[in-house]
Design an enzyme around this catalytic site. Structure first.
Site, PDB file in Angstrom:
ATOM      1  N   HIS A 126     -45.035   5.967  41.148  1.00 32.45           N
ATOM      2  CA  HIS A 126     -44.958   7.060  40.171  1.00 32.45           C
ATOM      3  C   HIS A 126     -44.045   8.142  40.729  1.00 32.45           C
ATOM      4  CE1 HIS A 126     -46.364   9.132  36.581  1.00 32.45           C
ATOM      5  NE2 HIS A 126     -46.410  10.245  37.311  1.00 32.45           N
ATOM      6  N   MET A 179     -52.136  13.708  30.672  1.00 31.04           N
ATOM      7  CA  MET A 179     -52.291  14.567  31.837  1.00 31.04           C
ATOM      8  C   MET A 179     -53.747  15.039  31.907  1.00 31.04           C
ATOM      9  SD  MET A 179     -49.396  14.563  33.346  1.00 31.04           S
ATOM     10  CE  MET A 179     -49.778  15.834  34.573  1.00 31.04           C
ATOM     11  N   MET A 208     -40.870  15.906  33.871  1.00 29.14           N
ATOM     12  CA  MET A 208     -41.421  17.220  33.516  1.00 29.14           C
ATOM     13  C   MET A 208     -40.251  18.201  33.530  1.00 29.14           C
ATOM     14  SD  MET A 208     -44.986  17.025  35.680  1.00 29.14           S
ATOM     15  CE  MET A 208     -44.418  15.740  36.789  1.00 29.14           C
ATOM     16  N   ASP A 258     -42.452  11.738  40.107  1.00 29.72           N
ATOM     17  CA  ASP A 258     -42.595  12.990  39.361  1.00 29.72           C
ATOM     18  C   ASP A 258     -41.334  13.840  39.473  1.00 29.72           C
ATOM     19  OD1 ASP A 258     -45.325  13.011  38.274  1.00 29.72           O
ATOM     20  OD2 ASP A 258     -45.930  12.903  40.367  1.00 29.72           O
ATOM     21  N   HIS A 263     -41.708  10.087  35.544  1.00 34.12           N
ATOM     22  CA  HIS A 263     -42.356  11.067  34.661  1.00 34.12           C
ATOM     23  C   HIS A 263     -41.508  12.329  34.667  1.00 34.12           C
ATOM     24  CE1 HIS A 263     -46.051  13.943  34.124  1.00 34.12           C
ATOM     25  NE2 HIS A 263     -45.208  14.013  33.114  1.00 34.12           N
ATOM     26  N   MET A 304     -39.707  17.391  38.427  1.00 34.08           N
ATOM     27  CA  MET A 304     -40.000  18.740  37.946  1.00 34.08           C
ATOM     28  C   MET A 304     -38.771  19.625  38.118  1.00 34.08           C
ATOM     29  SD  MET A 304     -43.806  19.273  39.572  1.00 34.08           S
ATOM     30  CE  MET A 304     -44.984  17.928  39.619  1.00 34.08           C
ATOM     31  N   ASP A 317     -52.882  10.810  34.633  1.00 28.92           N
ATOM     32  CA  ASP A 317     -52.262  11.431  35.801  1.00 28.92           C
ATOM     33  C   ASP A 317     -52.931  12.766  36.084  1.00 28.92           C
ATOM     34  OD1 ASP A 317     -50.648  12.500  37.771  1.00 28.92           O
ATOM     35  OD2 ASP A 317     -48.795  12.394  36.623  1.00 28.92           O
ATOM     36  N   SER A 319     -48.447   8.400  43.319  1.00 32.57           N
ATOM     37  CA  SER A 319     -47.400   9.392  43.061  1.00 32.57           C
ATOM     38  C   SER A 319     -46.786   9.854  44.371  1.00 32.57           C
ATOM     39  CB  SER A 319     -47.979  10.596  42.321  1.00 32.57           C
ATOM     40  OG  SER A 319     -47.053  11.666  42.315  1.00 32.57           O
TER      41      SER A 319
END
Length: 232
Positions: free
Chosen positions: A34, A138, A69, A36, A67, A38, A180, A9
């Site tokens: 990966h 998660m 979020m 992320d 991913h 957010m 993750d 990540s």
């Protein structure tokens, strides 16, 4: 399971030299990057968006595993697909129409994943198995890197693996099972033994001593320990 994939990540990478970081993890044996995302809304943190995904895409040949979020999710999906994402996953709580959002991802040429927080039940996946390429569990609460692995995730992994294996037995479809949060050299074997085949590791990789000049030692350790569980 026949293969284990490691997805470092970049949330834990050095953002001042991100291109170099992703090239280095690919050279060290990473199977995916990966990514992320957010939004300081769905989770209490703010990270990176499609422009950063587009910027790192030319630096690697491996897949980019995005991913999301964020809430809502649908407007971002075409942007990340255009930016070079290969796989896009989201949280069901962030979509009013989960089936439609999964189809939207697939319509844009990406593999589609659904993410389950520690307290989110798995039953929802049963109704959208035909559109799933990945299930992501998660093993920490989303929003921050460096958290400790939640042990109850292991039982949840076994449950998810049973559901996925039942679908494969019936249809022949492969659905990846990703974990993750808190994945490290000393617990990856236990996580793989519980059913995971795709493992996100952030601080475990980017925070490791880099005496080899490029995360090769930690990536080798992660893969060797995962393989032991797979072959036992």
């Amino acid at each position: 399971m026949s293969a284990i994939r490691i997805a470092p990540s970049i949330l834990s990478a050095d953002f001042a030299r991100l291109g170099e970081e992703v090239r280095t993890i690919e050279a060290a044996g990473a199977d995916l990057v990966h990514f992320d995302v957010m939004d300081n809304h769905y989770v209490p943190n703010l990270t990176i968006g499609p422009l950063v995904c587009e910027a790192i895409r030319p630096h690697v040949t491996i897949g980019i595993d995005v991913h999301l979020m964020v809430e809502p999710v649908d407007a971002l999906i075409p942007l990340f697909a255009k930016a070079g994402a290969n796989l896009i996953s989201f949280h069901p709580e962030a979509s009013r129409h989960v089936d439609r959002t999964l189809q939207l991802i697939r319509d844009h040429g990406c593999k589609a994943g659904l993410v389950f927080n520690p307290a989110t039940p798995l039953a929802l996946m049963d109704h959208v198995m035909d559109k799933l390429d990945l299930v992501l569990l998660m093993s920490v609460n989303p929003g921050f890197g460096g958290q400790k692995f939640i042990p109850s995730t292991l039982d949840k992994l076994r449950d998810a693996r049973r559901r996925i294996d039942a679908v494969k037995a019936e249809t022949g479809r492969d659905i990846w099972l990703e974990v993750d949060g808190g994945v490290k050299v000393d617990n990856i074997a236990e996580i793989v033994a519980a059913g995971a085949d795709t493992l996100v590791a952030g601080s475990a990789v980017f925070g490791a001593p880099d005496n080899d000049g490029g995360y090769r030692t930690v990536m080798k350790q992660l893969k060797q320990n995962a393989a032991k569980a797979l072959n036992s």
